[in-house]
Design an enzyme around this catalytic site. Structure first.
Site, PDB file in Angstrom:
ATOM      1  N   HIS A  79      43.755  65.453  91.037  1.00 45.26           N
ATOM      2  CA  HIS A  79      43.289  64.880  89.780  1.00 45.26           C
ATOM      3  C   HIS A  79      44.192  65.339  88.637  1.00 45.26           C
ATOM      4  O   HIS A  79      44.643  66.479  88.629  1.00 45.26           O
ATOM      5  CB  HIS A  79      41.859  65.356  89.481  1.00 45.26           C
ATOM      6  N   MET A 115      46.118  73.960  93.088  1.00 43.66           N
ATOM      7  CA  MET A 115      47.356  73.217  93.331  1.00 43.66           C
ATOM      8  C   MET A 115      48.311  73.332  92.150  1.00 43.66           C
ATOM      9  O   MET A 115      49.531  73.376  92.330  1.00 43.66           O
ATOM     10  CB  MET A 115      47.058  71.748  93.648  1.00 43.66           C
ATOM     11  N   GLU A 116      47.780  73.420  90.949  1.00 41.73           N
ATOM     12  CA  GLU A 116      48.620  73.580  89.768  1.00 41.73           C
ATOM     13  C   GLU A 116      49.303  74.951  89.771  1.00 41.73           C
ATOM     14  O   GLU A 116      50.489  75.060  89.429  1.00 41.73           O
ATOM     15  CB  GLU A 116      47.796  73.379  88.495  1.00 41.73           C
ATOM     16  N   ASP A 130      68.130  77.075  92.293  1.00 41.78           N
ATOM     17  CA  ASP A 130      69.102  76.158  91.689  1.00 41.78           C
ATOM     18  C   ASP A 130      70.028  76.874  90.709  1.00 41.78           C
ATOM     19  O   ASP A 130      71.234  76.636  90.704  1.00 41.78           O
ATOM     20  CB  ASP A 130      68.376  75.016  90.973  1.00 41.78           C
TER      21      ASP A 130
END
Length: 168
Positions: A79, A115-116, A130
């Site tokens: 969501h 999940m965040e 990176d």
């Protein structure tokens, strides 16, 4: 506790977004962590602030925060949430050697923010890779996991340093 059920799978076995409309709005928090293991020289370069691409830790922190806000765009059944707080802490750990990343997310809402927190942690780790890959392509991102969640019907859950789970 009964048979565990996957909440994103309906009775017919199809994936679906969970209906949270009847859930109570509560304060919810989640904490996730991960590591980026690297050569000691790479860690020294990052900590000294002399990486070619710039401030690795600051860039990774911002990337993690930005990623947490886009979790619903990256993970199909999440969501969209109006996050009230996101922090990403990145600390050198010479014992790895590498960096430890810890992300904390908070919301007042009808669904959790695990999940965040995991997304923030993962993207911060990827950004570290990176930013430093030019000097160390052998870095390892690992141990990304949820450490704690609180709020909602399932209550408070934590994982201890020894890997044991606890909750209330």
């Amino acid at each position: 506790m009964g048979d565990p059920k996957l909440t994103h799978i309906d009775a017919a076995g199809a994936a679906h977004m969970v209906d949270v409309s009847d859930k109570a709005v509560t304060s919810r928090i989640a904490v996730a962590e991960g590591t980026v293991t690297m050569r000691p020289e790479t860690l020294d370069l990052i900590v000294s602030g002399n990486a070619k691409k710039g401030d690795v830790i600051a860039t990774a922190r911002i990337a993690g925060i930005m990623a947490s806000k886009k979790t619903h765009e990256l993970i199909p059944l999440c969501h969209p949430l109006a996050l009230s707080k996101v922090t990403v802490d990145i600390e050198p750990d010479p014992s790895l050697p590498g960096l430890r990343v810890r992300a904390t997310t908070k919301v007042s809402g009808q669904t959790g923010v695990e999940m965040e927190a995991l997304t923030a942690c993962s993207l911060a780790c990827l950004t570290i890779y990176d930013m430093a890959k030019a000097v160390d392509r052998g870095m390892v991102i690992g141990n990304v996991r949820l450490l704690e969640k609180a709020g909602g019907k399932s209550g408070h859950w934590t994982i201890a340093d020894d890997g044991t789970e606890g909750g209330t």
